[in-house]
Design a protein around this motif. Structure first.
Motif, PDB file in Angstrom:
ATOM      1  N   MET A  51       0.844  -1.195   0.000  1.00  0.00           N
ATOM      2  CA  MET A  51       0.000   0.000   0.000  1.00  0.00           C
ATOM      3  C   MET A  51       0.881   1.247   0.000  1.00  0.00           C
ATOM      4  O   MET A  51       1.836   1.339   0.761  1.00  0.00           O
ATOM      5  N   ALA A  52       0.573   2.213  -0.863  1.00  0.00           N
ATOM      6  CA  ALA A  52       1.299   3.478  -0.889  1.00  0.00           C
ATOM      7  C   ALA A  52       0.309   4.629  -0.750  1.00  0.00           C
ATOM      8  O   ALA A  52      -0.747   4.647  -1.401  1.00  0.00           O
ATOM      9  N   LEU A  53       0.648   5.584   0.097  1.00  0.00           N
ATOM     10  CA  LEU A  53      -0.171   6.753   0.365  1.00  0.00           C
ATOM     11  C   LEU A  53       0.564   8.001  -0.106  1.00  0.00           C
ATOM     12  O   LEU A  53       1.717   8.219   0.262  1.00  0.00           O
ATOM     13  N   LEU A  54      -0.116   8.824  -0.898  1.00  0.00           N
ATOM     14  CA  LEU A  54       0.442  10.087  -1.378  1.00  0.00           C
ATOM     15  C   LEU A  54      -0.234  11.249  -0.664  1.00  0.00           C
ATOM     16  O   LEU A  54      -1.459  11.296  -0.558  1.00  0.00           O
ATOM     17  N   LEU A  55       0.572  12.205  -0.208  1.00  0.00           N
ATOM     18  CA  LEU A  55       0.041  13.413   0.409  1.00  0.00           C
ATOM     19  C   LEU A  55       0.107  14.572  -0.575  1.00  0.00           C
ATOM     20  O   LEU A  55       1.164  14.852  -1.152  1.00  0.00           O
ATOM     21  N   HIS A  56      -1.034  15.229  -0.758  1.00  0.00           N
ATOM     22  CA  HIS A  56      -1.155  16.369  -1.684  1.00  0.00           C
ATOM     23  C   HIS A  56      -1.874  17.467  -0.906  1.00  0.00           C
ATOM     24  O   HIS A  56      -3.101  17.587  -0.959  1.00  0.00           O
ATOM     25  N   LEU A  57      -1.127  18.242  -0.140  1.00  0.00           N
ATOM     26  CA  LEU A  57      -1.726  19.170   0.812  1.00  0.00           C
ATOM     27  C   LEU A  57      -1.240  20.590   0.589  1.00  0.00           C
ATOM     28  O   LEU A  57      -0.124  20.944   0.995  1.00  0.00           O
ATOM     29  N   ALA A  58      -2.052  21.427  -0.033  1.00  0.00           N
ATOM     30  CA  ALA A  58      -1.730  22.845  -0.120  1.00  0.00           C
ATOM     31  C   ALA A  58      -1.921  23.482   1.255  1.00  0.00           C
ATOM     32  O   ALA A  58      -2.816  23.089   2.013  1.00  0.00           O
ATOM     33  N   ASP A  59      -1.072  24.436   1.587  1.00  0.00           N
ATOM     34  CA  ASP A  59      -1.154  25.205   2.841  1.00  0.00           C
ATOM     35  C   ASP A  59      -0.782  24.399   4.091  1.00  0.00           C
ATOM     36  O   ASP A  59      -0.966  24.886   5.204  1.00  0.00           O
ATOM     37  N   PHE A  60      -0.292  23.177   3.932  1.00  0.00           N
ATOM     38  CA  PHE A  60       0.104  22.374   5.088  1.00  0.00           C
ATOM     39  C   PHE A  60       1.526  21.844   4.882  1.00  0.00           C
ATOM     40  O   PHE A  60       2.006  21.731   3.753  1.00  0.00           O
ATOM     41  N   ASN A  61       2.176  21.502   5.974  1.00  0.00           N
ATOM     42  CA  ASN A  61       3.513  20.924   5.922  1.00  0.00           C
ATOM     43  C   ASN A  61       3.392  19.438   5.601  1.00  0.00           C
ATOM     44  O   ASN A  61       3.137  18.607   6.482  1.00  0.00           O
ATOM     45  N   GLU A  62       3.557  19.090   4.331  1.00  0.00           N
ATOM     46  CA  GLU A  62       3.361  17.705   3.901  1.00  0.00           C
ATOM     47  C   GLU A  62       4.342  16.756   4.576  1.00  0.00           C
ATOM     48  O   GLU A  62       3.985  15.625   4.920  1.00  0.00           O
ATOM     49  N   ARG A  63       5.564  17.203   4.769  1.00  0.00           N
ATOM     50  CA  ARG A  63       6.571  16.326   5.358  1.00  0.00           C
ATOM     51  C   ARG A  63       6.192  15.931   6.774  1.00  0.00           C
ATOM     52  O   ARG A  63       6.334  14.771   7.182  1.00  0.00           O
ATOM     53  N   ARG A  64       5.703  16.893   7.541  1.00  0.00           N
ATOM     54  CA  ARG A  64       5.335  16.596   8.926  1.00  0.00           C
ATOM     55  C   ARG A  64       4.153  15.638   8.985  1.00  0.00           C
ATOM     56  O   ARG A  64       4.129  14.704   9.792  1.00  0.00           O
ATOM     57  N   TRP A  65       3.152  15.881   8.117  1.00  0.00           N
ATOM     58  CA  TRP A  65       2.019  14.964   8.059  1.00  0.00           C
ATOM     59  C   TRP A  65       2.472  13.570   7.609  1.00  0.00           C
ATOM     60  O   TRP A  65       2.000  12.561   8.133  1.00  0.00           O
ATOM     61  N   ALA A  66       3.379  13.529   6.639  1.00  0.00           N
ATOM     62  CA  ALA A  66       3.872  12.243   6.140  1.00  0.00           C
ATOM     63  C   ALA A  66       4.585  11.463   7.240  1.00  0.00           C
ATOM     64  O   ALA A  66       4.414  10.236   7.356  1.00  0.00           O
ATOM     65  N   ASP A  67       5.356  12.151   8.057  1.00  0.00           N
ATOM     66  CA  ASP A  67       6.035  11.480   9.172  1.00  0.00           C
ATOM     67  C   ASP A  67       5.016  10.897  10.143  1.00  0.00           C
ATOM     68  O   ASP A  67       5.199   9.796  10.688  1.00  0.00           O
ATOM     69  N   GLY A  68       3.924  11.622  10.360  1.00  0.00           N
ATOM     70  CA  GLY A  68       2.879  11.123  11.244  1.00  0.00           C
ATOM     71  C   GLY A  68       2.222   9.875  10.691  1.00  0.00           C
ATOM     72  O   GLY A  68       2.004   8.894  11.419  1.00  0.00           O
ATOM     73  N   PHE A  69       1.912   9.891   9.392  1.00  0.00           N
ATOM     74  CA  PHE A  69       1.299   8.717   8.764  1.00  0.00           C
ATOM     75  C   PHE A  69       2.266   7.535   8.740  1.00  0.00           C
ATOM     76  O   PHE A  69       1.857   6.380   8.941  1.00  0.00           O
ATOM     77  N   SER A 111      -3.619   5.601 -11.483  1.00  0.00           N
ATOM     78  CA  SER A 111      -4.556   4.665 -12.099  1.00  0.00           C
ATOM     79  C   SER A 111      -4.990   3.531 -11.186  1.00  0.00           C
ATOM     80  O   SER A 111      -5.879   2.749 -11.548  1.00  0.00           O
ATOM     81  N   ASN A 112      -4.383   3.434 -10.009  1.00  0.00           N
ATOM     82  CA  ASN A 112      -4.708   2.324  -9.105  1.00  0.00           C
ATOM     83  C   ASN A 112      -5.239   2.803  -7.750  1.00  0.00           C
ATOM     84  O   ASN A 112      -5.090   2.110  -6.735  1.00  0.00           O
ATOM     85  N   LEU A 113      -5.860   3.965  -7.751  1.00  0.00           N
ATOM     86  CA  LEU A 113      -6.401   4.497  -6.502  1.00  0.00           C
ATOM     87  C   LEU A 113      -7.538   3.633  -5.962  1.00  0.00           C
ATOM     88  O   LEU A 113      -8.439   3.238  -6.694  1.00  0.00           O
ATOM     89  N   LYS A 114      -7.478   3.379  -4.662  1.00  0.00           N
ATOM     90  CA  LYS A 114      -8.569   2.688  -3.975  1.00  0.00           C
ATOM     91  C   LYS A 114      -9.510   3.671  -3.282  1.00  0.00           C
ATOM     92  O   LYS A 114     -10.704   3.403  -3.144  1.00  0.00           O
ATOM     93  N   ALA A 115      -8.943   4.807  -2.801  1.00  0.00           N
ATOM     94  CA  ALA A 115      -9.758   5.783  -2.075  1.00  0.00           C
ATOM     95  C   ALA A 115      -9.078   7.139  -2.086  1.00  0.00           C
ATOM     96  O   ALA A 115      -7.854   7.243  -2.147  1.00  0.00           O
ATOM     97  N   ILE A 116      -9.914   8.182  -2.013  1.00  0.00           N
ATOM     98  CA  ILE A 116      -9.467   9.563  -1.914  1.00  0.00           C
ATOM     99  C   ILE A 116      -9.855  10.052  -0.519  1.00  0.00           C
ATOM    100  O   ILE A 116     -11.025   9.961  -0.124  1.00  0.00           O
ATOM    101  N   LEU A 117      -8.897  10.565   0.218  1.00  0.00           N
ATOM    102  CA  LEU A 117      -9.114  10.978   1.602  1.00  0.00           C
ATOM    103  C   LEU A 117      -8.999  12.500   1.682  1.00  0.00           C
ATOM    104  O   LEU A 117      -7.932  13.065   1.430  1.00  0.00           O
ATOM    105  N   LYS A 152       1.641   4.823 -10.386  1.00  0.00           N
ATOM    106  CA  LYS A 152       0.832   3.610 -10.455  1.00  0.00           C
ATOM    107  C   LYS A 152       0.818   2.827  -9.154  1.00  0.00           C
ATOM    108  O   LYS A 152      -0.045   1.958  -8.947  1.00  0.00           O
ATOM    109  N   GLU A 153       1.770   3.120  -8.254  1.00  0.00           N
ATOM    110  CA  GLU A 153       1.788   2.388  -6.984  1.00  0.00           C
ATOM    111  C   GLU A 153       0.928   3.055  -5.908  1.00  0.00           C
ATOM    112  O   GLU A 153       0.714   2.494  -4.840  1.00  0.00           O
TER     113      GLU A 153
END
Length: 315
Positions: A1-19, A57-63, A38-39
């Protein structure tokens, strides 16, 4: 499973470390990292760029980090058929209720009147009407609206609610649909907007709406509008007119047609307009990570996602 963070106005790195800490063994990447589109099976998103979903192309869910998903639904690259889960936890809901209660109480206690007296160095003992003689009308009776009502009840406000479909809430006079909108407005001193932004609610906070609110309430200072929904709900030229000509006594605005609010907006200069920079219910990093980490784990185990968006309704 791979999760991508796409966050305008937020510190993506800090959120990524939390996840990454909450989802050990799973890949978590930001837009700045190298990854194969694709992953990516999950995307955690806020204020998406036009190409946000390109190649995924392989998204299971949008959060969705926010409770509002209008920007997501307008995105030209949004894939069909992928479920969208929006952030609706207790922390966010209570923050919104805190904002609504603070603003409603401020206006009920005639803050604008006394602020003007202070600036003019005028000592005039005008006693505000009590909460139980003030009607607060909530537009939108979902999770945010019903929790705001729960908090306002403690102070004794007369409560009214309006929603797309009929709802019954103890201690609240409720109205539904376009045919009951005018009746709802006619008895409302303080109008609170917590609606989702849809084609039907776009621009609903306009001069016609303001002119139908209860006259003579809040000790004759004019009705009040509180918008903590979306900027697309309001027509700001109409707000300026209504706040200037007495149609409205005051307004509290947390969202705007363009954000940040442009420097040349006349709203800045109005002393009966209270501006906050879209912070009424800011999402918490701690609770957001916990909420969506659990959502991913549950979904991978075959359990349903929380707060799934109905794309046909827009929320």
């Amino acid at each position: 499973m791979a999760l991508l963070l796409h966050l305008a106005d937020f510190n993506e790195r800090r959120w990524a470390d939390g996840f990454a800490a909450a989802l050990p063994g799973h890949k978590v990447v930001t837009r700045a990292d190298a990854y194969d589109p694709k992953e990516i099976e999950y995307i955690f998103i806020w204020k998406p760029k036009p190409d946000a979903f390109a190649g995924l192309s392989n998204l299971k869910a949008i959060l969705s980090l926010g409770a509002g998903v209008d920007a997501l639904l307008r995105n030209p690259s949004l894939p069909d058929g992928v479920p969208i889960s929006r952030f609706m936890d207790d922390d966010l809901t209570r923050r919104m209720s805190d904002y609504v209660l603070a603003q409603a109480t401020m206006h009920q206690r005639l803050f604008t009147r006394f602020k003007r007296d202070q600036q003019a160095r005028v000592w005039k003992q005008l006693y505000p009407a009590p909460a139980w003689d003030t009607s607060v009308g909530i537009m939108g009776l979902g999770s945010l609206g019903t929790d705001a009502i729960r908090h306002l009840k403690v102070f004794g406000y007369k409560l009214r609610g309006w929603s797309r479909t009929e709802k019954q809430i103890e201690g609240v006079e409720t109205f539904a649909g376009a045919e009951q909108f005018d009746a709802f407005l006619a008895g409302t001193d303080i109008l609170v907007n917590l609606l989702p932004l849809t084609a039907e609610t776009q621009g609903i906070l306009n001069f016609e709406t303001f002119s139908k609110l209860k006259r003579g309430g809040i000790d004759g200072t004019g009705p009040v509008v509180i918008n903590a929904g979306r900027g697309g709900h309001q027509k700001e030229a109409d707000l300026v007119k209504a706040l200037t000509d007495g149609t409205l006594g005051a307004a509290s605005l947390d969202v705007f047609e363009v954000e940040p609010l442009p420097q040349d907006s006349p709203l800045w200069a109005l002393d009966n307009c209270y501006i906050t920079p879209h912070i009424a219910a800011a999402s918490s990093e701690r609770t957001g990570v916990a909420y969506f980490s659990k959502a991913i784990v549950d979904f991978e185990a075959g359990r349903p996602l929380p707060s799934v968006v109905d794309r046909t309704r827009g929320y």
